[in-house]
Scaffold this motif. Structure first.
Motif, PDB file in Angstrom:
ATOM      1  N   SER A  41       0.858  -1.191   0.000  1.00 31.80           N
ATOM      2  CA  SER A  41       0.000   0.000   0.000  1.00 31.80           C
ATOM      3  C   SER A  41       0.888   1.233   0.000  1.00 31.80           C
ATOM      4  N   GLY A  42       0.266   2.354  -0.306  1.00 34.74           N
ATOM      5  CA  GLY A  42       1.011   3.612  -0.282  1.00 34.74           C
ATOM      6  C   GLY A  42       1.544   3.895   1.112  1.00 34.74           C
ATOM      7  N   SER A  43       0.721   3.628   2.120  1.00 37.33           N
ATOM      8  CA  SER A  43       1.154   3.877   3.503  1.00 37.33           C
ATOM      9  C   SER A  43       2.404   3.059   3.826  1.00 37.33           C
ATOM     10  N   TYR A  75      -0.534  14.502   2.536  1.00 32.16           N
ATOM     11  CA  TYR A  75      -1.112  13.212   2.948  1.00 32.16           C
ATOM     12  C   TYR A  75      -0.215  12.076   2.475  1.00 32.16           C
ATOM     13  N   HIS A  76       0.167  11.219   3.417  1.00 25.93           N
ATOM     14  CA  HIS A  76       1.083  10.134   3.072  1.00 25.93           C
ATOM     15  C   HIS A  76       0.610   8.779   3.563  1.00 25.93           C
ATOM     16  N   GLU A 149       4.297  15.381  -1.817  1.00 26.09           N
ATOM     17  CA  GLU A 149       3.590  14.927  -3.013  1.00 26.09           C
ATOM     18  C   GLU A 149       3.818  16.011  -4.076  1.00 26.09           C
ATOM     19  N   ASP A 182       6.479  11.512  -2.787  1.00 25.96           N
ATOM     20  CA  ASP A 182       5.355  10.571  -2.688  1.00 25.96           C
ATOM     21  C   ASP A 182       4.541  10.680  -3.979  1.00 25.96           C
ATOM     22  N   VAL A 184       2.274   8.460  -4.940  1.00 25.67           N
ATOM     23  CA  VAL A 184       1.180   7.482  -4.844  1.00 25.67           C
ATOM     24  C   VAL A 184      -0.010   7.914  -5.719  1.00 25.67           C
ATOM     25  N   ILE A 185      -0.267   9.211  -5.804  1.00 24.21           N
ATOM     26  CA  ILE A 185      -1.315   9.701  -6.706  1.00 24.21           C
ATOM     27  C   ILE A 185      -0.726  10.094  -8.066  1.00 24.21           C
ATOM     28  N   LYS A 211      -1.100   2.712  -6.060  1.00 24.56           N
ATOM     29  CA  LYS A 211      -2.306   2.929  -6.869  1.00 24.56           C
ATOM     30  C   LYS A 211      -2.180   2.508  -8.337  1.00 24.56           C
TER      31      LYS A 211
HETATM   32  C1  LIG Z   1      -0.217  10.738  -1.818  1.00 20.32           C
HETATM   33  C2  LIG Z   1      -0.636   9.535  -1.046  1.00 20.32           C
HETATM   34  N1  LIG Z   1       0.280   8.863  -0.329  1.00 20.32           N
HETATM   35  C3  LIG Z   1      -0.040   7.764   0.367  1.00 20.32           C
HETATM   36  C4  LIG Z   1      -1.316   7.271   0.368  1.00 20.32           C
HETATM   37  C5  LIG Z   1      -1.653   6.055   1.177  1.00 20.32           C
HETATM   38  O1  LIG Z   1      -1.879   4.981   0.354  1.00 20.32           O
HETATM   39  P1  LIG Z   1      -2.728   3.704   0.891  1.00 20.32           P
HETATM   40  O2  LIG Z   1      -4.122   4.185   1.112  1.00 20.32           O
HETATM   41  O3  LIG Z   1      -2.575   2.732  -0.245  1.00 20.32           O
HETATM   42  O4  LIG Z   1      -2.069   3.232   2.126  1.00 20.32           O
HETATM   43  C6  LIG Z   1      -2.303   7.916  -0.381  1.00 20.32           C
HETATM   44  C7  LIG Z   1      -3.686   7.383  -0.410  1.00 20.32           C
HETATM   45  O5  LIG Z   1      -4.602   7.965  -0.886  1.00 20.32           O
HETATM   46  C8  LIG Z   1      -1.955   9.080  -1.095  1.00 20.32           C
HETATM   47  O6  LIG Z   1      -2.868   9.755  -1.788  1.00 20.32           O
END
Ligand SMILES: Cc1ncc(COP(=O)(O)O)c(C=O)c1O
Length: 386
Positions: A41-43, A75-76, A149, A182, A184-185, A211
């Motif tokens: 996951s991103g987290s 947000y991470h 981000e 980051d 993730v998006i 994602k």
């Molecule tokens: C920029 C960013 N980093 C990290 C995450 C966390 O990812 P996850 O929900 O897969 O743990 C998100 C989730 O929306 C995100 O938008």
């Protein structure tokens, strides 16, 4: 699944498909990123990044250099370290996160935090100065990394002001602070380049993604690190006798195979070129909706954007949260045929599928316009507008 439904990536064994994916990611990623560690996951990718930053500084004999700087509204993720880097109060509240090592720099939202008369460039320069002051106040020998981000997502789709990252990056280099991006998006086309790092000319030491790595179809994330970081981690794990990090499902062969196929399809369909071609239509449409009496700011890049609702455009004043204006708009949009997302502050987010066509963008914008009109009628009826 027919070939290898599962194997772990511990004790010197890695599914071949995961190795292939790592090589593919490195070949696509911004220059300098050399190695990949996978998670689910991103987290987890961001938690991994935090742990690697700490391990790295221990490897270099800098046990004090451990503080992590995130940004207000960044947000991470939700795991312990990722939530601590996050700069959103609702993610922190009552979770007793170990916040001591986590600091937050200013949010790069010109519309909200620029002072009257300040240009985007001047605002960016001020934020860079404030970041440097924060690092100096804390002591550069205690600051390990800065997380960002390219475009803030969950904090409200905040596109950085012009020259922001050009001014931030030299501050980080000056104080030997690692830059963790980051993606993730933003990763895999969202901003009109394969990575947001390319859109904004970022040079990450560490990059996290998730994602769209698998088009979201299976859970998988990755943390990419530079060659020098990898070398230091390797030397330290030799010293300790083990590299003590990883998850059972890290580098799982099934999502890895899905990711490889996904990346192949992105290339075959030129998904980045597509975003570049159709993104301007979305942005132009959002800019038109930005003239609507309920909209304070329309913003975005590529295929991500937002409308920030206000009750008074001149004063840039928000509606009271309990009035539920953004939630009402989203319900009306769904009634008209579009799923939008309402974020804190009545920020209406747009993040359509990367394959959206221009005709579909027009439909999406039309639904949003109708929802705005319905919401304006509701707001006037209830006497909520200024
Ligand atoms: C920029 C960013 N980093 C990290 C995450 C966390 O990812 P996850 O929900 O897969 O743990 C998100 C989730 O929306 C995100 O938008």
């Amino acid at each position: 699944m027919m070939e290898l439904p599962f194997y772990h990536a511990f004790a010197g064994k890695v599914p071949a498909v995961a190795t292939e994916l790592a090589e593919k990611l490195v070949s696509m990623a911004p220059a300098g990123l050399a190695r990949v560690i996978f998670a689910n996951s991103g987290s987890e990718a961001n938690d991994t990044a935090v742990k690697l930053v700490w391990y790295y500084n221990n490897a270099l004999g800098r046990p004090e250099k451990k503080k992590i700087i995130g940004r207000n509204k960044g947000y991470h993720g939700m795991t312990v370290a990722a939530a601590s880097v996050t700069g959103l109060a609702f993610v922190h509240g009552d979770f007793d996160l170990p916040r001591g090592r986590f600091l937050h720099a200013g949010c790069p939202h010109h519309y909200r935090f620029g002072v009257p008369g300040e240009t985007e460039e001047q605002f960016a320069a001020r934020l860079a100065t404030e970041l440097e002051e924060l690092i100096l106040r804390e002591g550069p020998e205690t600051v390990a990394a800065f997380f960002a981000e390219p475009v803030m997502g969950a904090g409200g789709v905040i596109v950085p002001p012009a020259t922001y990252f050009d001014k931030i990056q030299p501050v980080l280099s000056r104080h030997d602070v690692l830059f963790v991006v980051d993606e993730v998006i933003c990763g895999f086309g969202r901003t009109g380049s394969m990575f947001g790092s390319q859109t904004f000319n970022l040079k990450p030491d560490i990059l996290t993604c998730a994602k769209a790595l698998t088009a979201g179809y299976l859970p998988m994330s990755a943390t990419l690190v530079s060659g020098p970081i990898y070398e230091a981690l390797l030397a330290q794990s030799d010293k300790l006798g083990i590299f003590g990090h990883g998850y059972t499902y890290s580098a799982h062969p099934v999502p890895a195979a899905v990711a490889l196929e996904t990346l192949k399809i992105y290339e075959q369909r030129d998904i980045v070129g597509h975003v570049r071609r159709v993104g301007p239509r979305l942005q132009a449409g959002l800019a038109r909706l930005g003239e609507h009496p309920l909209v304070g700011e329309a913003r975005g890049i590529g295929l991500i954007g937002a409308l920030e609702l206000v009750c008074d455009r001149a004063a840039r004043a928000n509606f009271e949260a309990r009035a539920g204006v953004g939630a009402y708009l989203v319900r009306r949009a769904q009634h008209h045929g579009a799923i939008l997302r309402n974020m804190a502050g009545d920020i209406i987010a747009f993040s359509p599928p990367l394959i959206i066509t221009e005709g579909e963008i027009d439909k999406l914008l039309d639904c949003a316009r109708r929802a705005l009109d319905d919401t304006l009628a509701m707001v006037r009826e209830r006497g909520l507008a200024g």
